[in-house]
Design an enzyme around this catalytic site. Structure first.
Site: not given
Length: 440
Positions: A175, A247, A368
Site C-alpha cells: 500500500e 493504513h 494521504c
C-alpha cells in the site's frame, strides 16, 4: 552530506472524484457512499494546501490525476465497442465495476509508492517503488499509470531508480508510503526506515483486511538497497486495523527524529521503539510522542484523522508543525490533546488546521494527499521541473479546474459518456500545464 529537502508531491485530485464507497475498512468512505461529491471544490482545496506549504518555504511538487474512466479495466471484463458503448453496457451490467473504473483514488499520493532517499541506499540513488494496491480492485488498477508518471518525473537513471509494482498476489500486498516512515537527524543524513505491516505471507485476517504484507515491505527494502541495520519492520496492531486504521498513517506519522503515534498503533510498541533506538544509534536520538488511548480513544483518532496529518519542519521554527484537518480541531479529544501537546516542551510545537473536507469524506486527510520524496539539490534540479509548484503554476491549474471540473457528481453521472469526455479533456489540459502531455 548534501543539502536535501523533503519535497511533498501531492496528488492533484481528478475530475471524476466521487463517493463510491469502495474501500472496505475505510469508515469515512463507507459512511459517505452515494453522497454528492464536488470534484471542483476537492481539487481547489488540494491546490490551496499546496500553495500554503509553498508559501511557507517548503518544496512542493504535483502528481497528475490518472486517466479515468479506466477503459482497460472495462475491456478486461469483456466490454467492447466504442468508449460510449463500453460505459453504457457497464452501467447496466456491472455498475460496481464502472465505479471502480472511474475511481479518483490516486489523489491519495501516499499510496502511490514507497520512497527511499539516496542517503539511505547503497547505490546512492533515490528509489521509488510503485504500490500494487492489490487489496482493493479500484486501487489495483492504478500502478501502471503511476509508474509511467514517476518515470516521466524521475527520468535520470543515474540518479533515480523507479521500480514497478510487486506481483499482484496477496502475499505481496503493498500500500505504499502509507505504511512507511523515515526518521533521521536531518533530511540529507542517513536515516532509519520503518516499514509497518499487517500480516505475514499466507496469513489470513478476520474483520477488516490487513492490507500491507511483511513480504512486500521486505522486498521493497531489498530493492532499495537499504542497510539491514537501519531498517525496522513492525507489525500494526489488529486493534487498530479493526477500528478502521486501514493504513498505518491513520494512527502514526513521523518526521526527523520524531515518531507521533497512538498507543494502539503497534502490536508491540515497546519492541518497536527498542528496534528503532538500536537502528538510530549513532545517527540521532529518537523522540517518540505516544497519544494514550485514555486521552484520545482510537475511534476519535480515526474519525478526526489526527495522525493522518503532515508533520513538517517549517523554515524558521524550532519545533515541528502538525498540519491537521479541520476535523481534528472539531473533535474535542483531539483538539484538547493538541492544545496540551503544543503547550509542553516536546518536539511538536504548533498545530495548523487545513480544509480538505472533500478528501476527508472519502477517507483521506492531509497526509494521504502527499508522497514525501527526500531530494538533494542536484536531484531536485534534475527531475521534471514543470511539476514543481509556484504560485503561477497553482493559479494556472486552478483556472483549468474551475473551467473543466463539475461541482456536482453523483453515481448516475458515471453512466453518461459525456462525463467521460469531460474527464479526459480536463486531464489533458492539466497534463499540458505540467509538461506531461506524453501521458495523455
Amino acid at each position: 552530506m548534501s543539502t536535501a529537502y523533503e519535497v511533498n508531491f501531492d496528488g492533484l485530485i481528478g475530475p471524476s472524484h466521487n463517493y463510491g464507497g469502495m474501500s472496505h475498512g475505510n469508515l469515512a468512505s463507507s459512511k459517505n457512499e452515494g453522497d454528492v461529491s464536488n470534484p471542483r471544490e476537492a481539487a481547489l482545496q488540494g491546490l490551496e494546501k499546496m500553495r500554503l506549504l509553498h508559501r511557507a518555504g517548503l518544496k512542493q511538487g504535483i502528481l497528475p490525476p490518472l486517466p479515468r474512466p479506466n477503459f482497460d479495466l472495462l475491456a478486461s471484463a469483456g466490454f467492447g465497442g466504442s468508449d460510449a458503448a463500453m460505459i453504457e453496457a457497464a452501467a447496466q451490467q456491472a455498475p460496481a465495476l464502472l465505479k471502480a473504473a472511474y475511481s479518483a483514488s490516486a489523489m491519495w499520493a501516499a499510496n502511490a509508492a514507497t520512497v527511499s532517499p539516496s542517503a539511505d541506499a547503497a547505490d546512492g540513488r533515490l528509489h521509488l517503488t510503485s504500490a500494487n494496491l492489490s487489496t482493493m480492485l479500484h486501487r489495483s488498477i492504478e500502478h501502471p499509470d503511476t509508474t509511467a508518471a514517476l518515470l516521466s518525473i524521475f527520468e535520470r537513471e543515474d540518479m533515480f531508480a523507479v521500480h514497478g509494482a510487486l506481483p499482484p498476489h496477496a502475499d505481496f500486498s503493498d500500500e505504499g508510503a502509507a505504511n512507511h516512515v523515515r526518521l533521521c537527524a536531518e533530511h540529507g543524513a542517513p536515516g532509519v526506515e520503518l516499514f509497518v505491516y499487517g500480516r505475514e505471507p499466507g496469513e489470513s485476517t478476520v474483520g477488516f483486511p490487513a492490507r500491507q504484507s511483511l513480504l512486500a515491505s521486505q522486498s521493497i527494502a531489498r530493492a532499495h538497497a537499504l542497510s539491514h541495520d537501519r531498517t525496522v519492520f513492525a507489525r500494526q496492531s489488529t486493534a487498530a486495523i479493526d477500528a478502521g486504521a486501514f493504513h498505518n498513517d491513520v494512527v502514526c506519522v513521523g518526521a526527523l527524529e520524531t515518531l507521533f503515534f497512538h498507543e494502539l498503533a503497534f502490536e508491540d510498541t515497546d519492541g518497536m521503539l527498542e528496534q528503532l533506538r538500536r537502528a538510530a544509534d549513532g545517527l540521532f536520538e529518537l523522540k517518540p510522542v505516544m497519544v494514550p488511548e485514555a486521552e484520545v480513544p482510537i475511534g476519535d483518532a480515526i474519525t478526526s484523522y489526527l495522525f493522518n496529518s503532515q508533520l513538517l519542519q517549517m523554515p524558521g521554527e524550532d519545533r515541528l508543525v502538525l498540519l491537521a484537518p479541520l476535523e481534528t480541531q472539531e473533535t474535542d479529544s483531539t483538539r484538547n490533546f493538541c492544545e496540551r501537546m503544543v503547550a509542553g516542551n516536546g518536539p511538536i510545537g504548533r498545530v495548523q488546521y487545513v480544509d480538505v473536507r472533500q478528501s476527508m469524506r472519502n477517507g483521506g486527510g492531509p497526509a494521504c494527499l502527499r508522497l514525501r520524496v527526500v531530494m538533494t539539490e542536484v536531484e531536485l534540479a534534475s527531475c521534471h521541473q514543470d511539476v514543481l509548484v509556484s504560485d503561477e503554476k497553482i493559479d494556472a491549474l486552478q483556472a483549468i479546474v474551475s473551467e473543466t471540473y463539475r461541482d456536482r457528481v453523483v453515481s448516475a453521472d458515471l453512466a453518461d459518456p459525456a462525463f467521460a469526455d469531460e474527464c479526459r479533456t480536463a486531464r489533458e489540459q492539466l497534463l499540458e500545464e505540467l509538461g506531461l502531455s506524453s501521458l495523455a
